[in-house]
Design a protein around this motif. Sequence first.
Motif: not given
Length: 414
Positions: A21, A406, A65, A413-414, A404, A63, A411, A19
């Motif tokens: 970020l 992790m 952000l 909260k996203d 967010f 992802i 994860i 992933t």
Amino acid sequence: MKSILLFCFFSIHLASSQTLLKADRVFDGTEMHENWVVLVEGNQITYAGNSNGLTKPANTTEIELQGTTLMPGIIEGHSHVLLHPYNETDWNDQVLKESPVERAIRGTVHVKNSLLAGVTTMRDLGAEGAGYSDVYLKKTIDDGIIIGPRLLVAGPAIVATGAYGPKGFHDGVTVPLGAEPASGVDQCIETVRRQMGNGADLIKIYADYRWTPGAESQPTFLQEEIDVMVATAKSAGKYVVAHAGTPEGMKRAILGGVETIEHGDGGTLEIFKMMKDKGIGLCPTLAAGDAITQYRGWNKATDPEPDRIQQKRKSFKMALDSGVQIVFGGDVGVFTHGENYREMELMVDYGMKPLAVLKSATSGNANMFHLNQLGKLKEGFLADIIAIEGNPVKDITTVKNVSFVMKDGLIYKD
């Protein structure tokens, strides 16, 4: 089945095998960077650096952000997961009237709220009359039964016989205490060993306290008692922290070899320099004093600052001037779990630079607590990562806006 249940109740999901970020900026635990990205594989960070320096692996999930600052998960240095705010129920009644079962159930909510607020690691410094409930909360988190931060727990904490509460009863009444009493070298050694054997990760002692309700704090343990408690913990690979606010109590704790001093309200420049020279951290718990003073009637919006707050400002400035390492920790539980950011806001208000506050709450605490794979966004470190809406270096109040979370590659909260 466990992971399915967790997903249903808490919407947890595992990041894909890789992933990427991407945020507006990245605080790596030491410095703020532009044009950085962070790559996570499983539960580890495999890249943190300039986006131009990474060839994105195949099958990587990105992802975005936008508008956020990516940073290591917050490491809370002083919490009580089994307490809730004193303006809801005072401390005596929590210890005397709320059963350990009720308090443990409350604790499951407290740790969840903390995690979702970006706190991925917490030191719990005393169960305050609930026995080893913090040990079992830690176990249920580790076993995946509930969600919460990584916990480092102290169990019941240790006080000198007669020096802790609840108090105010005549001598024929026996009440549950908020910590475990000990006196004399032999009993102090035995108590430390018992607590470690029951699952305490560290030992908390009270180097000073009020002998009677309303009295001024005075030193409690003798120097030789502190010395043997520290030696006993160290021989087992653990360490001791001390509640201390008087110069003499702080001095005995320093000479005894504790690793952090909690509160330190009456510290002098000489005391703080002693701490710096010996590598002992100061956890000032600004937010606890601020909250308690408000509970007692102080209106921050309209009233001048009471003596207690003015004195705390002075002692914190002396600590900053001395160069002692500041440990982020607000004594959360005295105030609402999940509002850990209040300590960061006050650290800045009392004179600390925002970047230094962020470092204290991440890599500084990780180093102080011997967490060698936490506190930084760096290759090989564990993937405890949060995103904050805005730039906390420009405005520390943005730390309350966590979008967010992790922890260990999961994860929440996203």
